[in-house]
Structure formats: C-alpha cells, structure tokens
Design a protein around this motif. Structure first.
Motif, PDB file in Angstrom:
ATOM      1  N   ALA A 260       0.829  -1.204   0.000  1.00 19.08           N
ATOM      2  CA  ALA A 260       0.000   0.000   0.000  1.00 19.08           C
ATOM      3  C   ALA A 260       0.866   1.259   0.000  1.00 19.08           C
ATOM      4  O   ALA A 260       0.544   2.244  -0.677  1.00 19.08           O
ATOM      5  CB  ALA A 260      -0.936  -0.006   1.206  1.00 19.08           C
ATOM      6  N   GLY A 261       1.969   1.226   0.753  1.00 17.69           N
ATOM      7  CA  GLY A 261       2.878   2.363   0.768  1.00 17.69           C
ATOM      8  C   GLY A 261       3.484   2.630  -0.597  1.00 17.69           C
ATOM      9  O   GLY A 261       3.603   3.783  -1.027  1.00 17.69           O
ATOM     10  N   LEU A 262       3.859   1.560  -1.298  1.00 19.07           N
ATOM     11  CA  LEU A 262       4.371   1.722  -2.658  1.00 19.07           C
ATOM     12  C   LEU A 262       3.299   2.293  -3.582  1.00 19.07           C
ATOM     13  O   LEU A 262       3.599   3.111  -4.459  1.00 19.07           O
ATOM     14  CB  LEU A 262       4.867   0.375  -3.201  1.00 19.07           C
ATOM     15  N   GLY A 263       2.052   1.865  -3.379  1.00 16.18           N
ATOM     16  CA  GLY A 263       0.955   2.412  -4.174  1.00 16.18           C
ATOM     17  C   GLY A 263       0.811   3.913  -3.970  1.00 16.18           C
ATOM     18  O   GLY A 263       0.602   4.669  -4.934  1.00 16.18           O
ATOM     19  N   ILE A 264       0.941   4.370  -2.725  1.00 13.33           N
ATOM     20  CA  ILE A 264       0.873   5.805  -2.433  1.00 13.33           C
ATOM     21  C   ILE A 264       2.032   6.539  -3.104  1.00 13.33           C
ATOM     22  O   ILE A 264       1.857   7.626  -3.668  1.00 13.33           O
ATOM     23  CB  ILE A 264       0.880   6.042  -0.911  1.00 13.33           C
ATOM     24  N   VAL A 265       3.225   5.936  -3.059  1.00 18.24           N
ATOM     25  CA  VAL A 265       4.389   6.539  -3.723  1.00 18.24           C
ATOM     26  C   VAL A 265       4.147   6.653  -5.227  1.00 18.24           C
ATOM     27  O   VAL A 265       4.438   7.698  -5.846  1.00 18.24           O
ATOM     28  CB  VAL A 265       5.660   5.713  -3.445  1.00 18.24           C
ATOM     29  N   PHE A 266       3.605   5.593  -5.835  1.00 14.97           N
ATOM     30  CA  PHE A 266       3.319   5.619  -7.275  1.00 14.97           C
ATOM     31  C   PHE A 266       2.341   6.745  -7.614  1.00 14.97           C
ATOM     32  O   PHE A 266       2.538   7.483  -8.579  1.00 14.97           O
ATOM     33  CB  PHE A 266       2.744   4.279  -7.725  1.00 14.97           C
ATOM     34  N   LEU A 267       1.282   6.882  -6.817  1.00 21.22           N
ATOM     35  CA  LEU A 267       0.302   7.947  -7.070  1.00 21.22           C
ATOM     36  C   LEU A 267       0.950   9.319  -6.917  1.00 21.22           C
ATOM     37  O   LEU A 267       0.671  10.239  -7.704  1.00 21.22           O
ATOM     38  CB  LEU A 267      -0.879   7.819  -6.106  1.00 21.22           C
ATOM     39  N   ALA A 268       1.795   9.466  -5.907  1.00 21.61           N
ATOM     40  CA  ALA A 268       2.465  10.753  -5.694  1.00 21.61           C
ATOM     41  C   ALA A 268       3.321  11.119  -6.903  1.00 21.61           C
ATOM     42  O   ALA A 268       3.303  12.265  -7.376  1.00 21.61           O
ATOM     43  CB  ALA A 268       3.322  10.698  -4.430  1.00 21.61           C
ATOM     44  N   ILE A 269       4.067  10.153  -7.420  1.00 17.48           N
ATOM     45  CA  ILE A 269       4.924  10.421  -8.582  1.00 17.48           C
ATOM     46  C   ILE A 269       4.072  10.748  -9.809  1.00 17.48           C
ATOM     47  O   ILE A 269       4.383  11.672 -10.569  1.00 17.48           O
ATOM     48  CB  ILE A 269       5.848   9.217  -8.865  1.00 17.48           C
ATOM     49  N   ILE A 270       2.969   9.999 -10.000  1.00 16.77           N
ATOM     50  CA  ILE A 270       2.105  10.218 -11.163  1.00 16.77           C
ATOM     51  C   ILE A 270       1.589  11.652 -11.188  1.00 16.77           C
ATOM     52  O   ILE A 270       1.748  12.382 -12.180  1.00 16.77           O
ATOM     53  CB  ILE A 270       0.925   9.221 -11.154  1.00 16.77           C
ATOM     54  N   PHE A 271       0.988  12.087 -10.104  1.00 21.49           N
ATOM     55  CA  PHE A 271       0.379  13.416 -10.094  1.00 21.49           C
ATOM     56  C   PHE A 271       1.418  14.526  -9.985  1.00 21.49           C
ATOM     57  O   PHE A 271       1.206  15.632 -10.498  1.00 21.49           O
ATOM     58  CB  PHE A 271      -0.661  13.502  -8.976  1.00 21.49           C
ATOM     59  N   ASP A 272       2.547  14.239  -9.367  1.00 19.88           N
ATOM     60  CA  ASP A 272       3.623  15.222  -9.317  1.00 19.88           C
ATOM     61  C   ASP A 272       4.198  15.454 -10.710  1.00 19.88           C
ATOM     62  O   ASP A 272       4.437  16.609 -11.103  1.00 19.88           O
ATOM     63  CB  ASP A 272       4.720  14.746  -8.363  1.00 19.88           C
ATOM     64  N   ARG A 273       4.412  14.380 -11.476  1.00 19.54           N
ATOM     65  CA  ARG A 273       4.941  14.524 -12.836  1.00 19.54           C
ATOM     66  C   ARG A 273       3.972  15.310 -13.716  1.00 19.54           C
ATOM     67  O   ARG A 273       4.384  16.164 -14.500  1.00 19.54           O
ATOM     68  CB  ARG A 273       5.209  13.146 -13.442  1.00 19.54           C
ATOM     69  N   ILE A 274       2.686  15.003 -13.592  1.00 18.53           N
ATOM     70  CA  ILE A 274       1.689  15.701 -14.414  1.00 18.53           C
ATOM     71  C   ILE A 274       1.662  17.186 -14.080  1.00 18.53           C
ATOM     72  O   ILE A 274       1.713  18.051 -14.970  1.00 18.53           O
ATOM     73  CB  ILE A 274       0.297  15.070 -14.225  1.00 18.53           C
ATOM     74  N   ALA A 275       1.593  17.532 -12.784  1.00 18.08           N
ATOM     75  CA  ALA A 275       1.509  18.939 -12.379  1.00 18.08           C
ATOM     76  C   ALA A 275       2.792  19.691 -12.708  1.00 18.08           C
ATOM     77  O   ALA A 275       2.745  20.821 -13.218  1.00 18.08           O
ATOM     78  CB  ALA A 275       1.206  19.021 -10.882  1.00 18.08           C
ATOM     79  N   GLN A 276       3.950  19.088 -12.444  1.00 14.94           N
ATOM     80  CA  GLN A 276       5.213  19.768 -12.728  1.00 14.94           C
ATOM     81  C   GLN A 276       5.417  19.969 -14.216  1.00 14.94           C
ATOM     82  O   GLN A 276       5.921  21.017 -14.653  1.00 14.94           O
ATOM     83  CB  GLN A 276       6.389  18.983 -12.137  1.00 14.94           C
ATOM     84  N   SER A 277       5.038  18.984 -15.008  1.00 10.30           N
ATOM     85  CA  SER A 277       5.189  19.102 -16.459  1.00 10.30           C
ATOM     86  C   SER A 277       4.333  20.230 -17.004  1.00 10.30           C
ATOM     87  O   SER A 277       4.771  21.003 -17.859  1.00 10.30           O
ATOM     88  CB  SER A 277       4.809  17.782 -17.144  1.00 10.30           C
ATOM     89  N   TYR A 278       3.113  20.342 -16.489  1.00  9.90           N
ATOM     90  CA  TYR A 278       2.245  21.421 -16.938  1.00  9.90           C
ATOM     91  C   TYR A 278       2.807  22.775 -16.519  1.00  9.90           C
ATOM     92  O   TYR A 278       2.782  23.740 -17.301  1.00  9.90           O
ATOM     93  CB  TYR A 278       0.834  21.238 -16.380  1.00  9.90           C
TER      94      TYR A 278
END
Length: 290
Positions: A260-278
C-alpha cells in the motif's frame, strides 16, 4: 524537586468551556451540516464508484493521456503509464482508485476555495498580515488535530476525512497564489491599466496568466499534501490505500503496509509529474524559464 510553574488561569475551566461549546454546536447544527455536505459526499462516492467500475486500461490511458497533454513528452507519458500499471501489479487497484477519488475531490475543493482567497489576499496588505500567520499555524499544526472537530461533527466517515484533508492541504495554494500575483511586474500592471483596463481585466488578462507557474506550484503542493493525508484520514473512515497501511500496522503485516505504501508513492509520482510538467510548459509559453 523543582518549583511548579504558577497557574495563571484555570485551564480546566477553559477546557470545559471549549468542549461544552463545541458539543452545543454539534447538537444544534450537526444534522444541518450533514445535509449541507451530503452533495459533496455523493460526488465523492460517485467518482469512487466510477473509477472502480472503469476497466483498468481506460484509467491507464486516461492518466497517460493527461500526462501527454501536460508535458508533450513521451518519457513522462511512459513513466505515468508504467506506474499506473504498477498499481494493478501490486494488487492495490481498487484501493488506489478510492484514494484518487478522495484526493481529486479534496484538491478540487481546496483549489476552488484557495485561489480566490489567495487573489483577495494579494489585493490587501492588512488581510495578508492576518491570513499568513494563520496559514503558518495550519501548516505546523499536528495532522491529528484536524480530525477531532470533524469527527465530533460528522462521526467517522468520508466527509470528515475529506474536510480534514482540505483544511490540511489548502495553505500552499493560498500562499503561492498570493505570492505569484504580488510578484507580477508592477510596470506591466501599470502599462495595462494605462490603456484603460479595469482591475478585473488586469487580474484575468495579465496577473493570473503571469502568476500561473507559481499558482501551479501551489496546486502541486496542495495535491501532494492531500495525498499525504490519506493514511491519517484512514483512521476515521477514508478507506483507500491509507486503510491498507493502517491494517498493516494493526495486524503487523509488513507486506500489506509495504504494498500500500508503494501504491501511495506511485500515485504521488504520477500526479507530481503531471503537475510539474504542466507548470514547466506554462513557463516556456510565457518565456519565464530561468
């Protein structure tokens, strides 16, 4: 034995006054507040059910497409697609969808409240002098404190978890919206006003567009803070990946908590990459890159 600190006022009486006052508020307005927030609960549950109902590949394509739209980079799109696929491989897909629903709704509401408040603060120095210390207190307050009043008002469930997440996550978007607008070059603002632009036209045509990279940084921080709240919010019924981590702690199951912790890390990276890229794209389009 050292001398005790002198008691300047009756703390027990003050505590009773605060607790009794809040209990009266709960008794008088608790049911009304539940009715007010019922549409938000329905929206959250509908989004959660919708994400769980969708085939996994539709969600994967949607997030990968969002990453492409934000970045126009194949690398970013591939990273987001791989990490989204990883949520299924880890066996936490449904819990991840519930977490995404809570995070999206809480972030959306935080932005909806935070950006107008940040704009208002940017136009008033007295208001800024009052609000910024409050934001400092909100960002340093222990997370668990946010849970107490909302659980008293609504009982355990998704609404108190949602409201606590909003209050915890909202300071960055308010602070950086205020900062971004104040950092817009005063000469540009004066030039626009000299051509007869109203304050509203100046705000929407010049100040917000030029402040958008900073505002996006605030949105990104708010999103990450909302995601960081999911484990704590699981203690009062938020569900999702946070609940899986909580179960791992309660049952001493390292594997459950780790996945579950890895899942949270994956979600954090996903949305961080999207927001930072924009945000980077906005900087390039406005020629604000350093």
């Amino acid at each position: 034995m050292g001398q005790e600190f002198p008691q300047l006022f009756d703390l027990k009486a003050l505590s009773r006054f605060v607790d009794d006052g809040f209990n009266e508020i709960v008794g008088a307005y608790g049911r009304t507040l539940e009715q007010i927030f019922l549409p938000i609960l329905k929206m959250l549950l509908a989004l959660e059910r919708g994400l769980i109902w969708l085939p996994w590949w539709v969600v994967l394509l949607a997030l990968a497409g969002l990453a492409w739209a934000a970045s126009r980079e194949l690398k970013t799109m591939a990273i987001v697609a791989i990490l989204t696929l990883g949520l299924g491989v880890l066996g936490v897909w449904e819990a991840a969808m519930a977490t995404i629903a809570l995070m999206l709704v809480s972030t959306f509401l935080a932005i909806l409240i935070g950006i107008p408040l940040g704009v208002a603060i940017s136009r008033s120095n007295p208001m800024q002098s009052v609000v910024l210390p409050v934001l400092d207190i909100m960002q340093t307050m222990p997370i668990f404190i946010y849970l107490i009043p909302f659980v008293m008002l609504f009982g355990p469930g998704k609404i108190p978890a949602l409201l606590a997440t909003i209050i915890f996550a909202i300071p960055p978007v308010i602070r950086l919206t205020n900062l971004g607008i104040r950092q817009v070059d005063a000469e540009i603002v004066e030039a626009v006003r000299s051509f007869g632009a109203s304050p509203r036209q100046t705000l929407f045509s010049v100040q917000i567009p030029l402040a958008l990279p900073t505002i996006m940084a605030g949105i990104n921080q708010t999103t990450m803070m909302a995601l960081s709240m999911v484990v704590i919010a699981s203690m009062i019924g938020a569900g999702g990946l946070g609940y899986q981590v909580l179960q791992g702690i309660q049952r001493l199951e390292v594997s459950r908590g780790l996945l579950a912790g890895l899942g949270i890390v994956f979600l954090a990276i996903i949305f961080d990459r999207i927001a930072q890229s924009y945000g980077r794209r906005m900087q390039k389009s406005l020629k604000l890159e350093q």
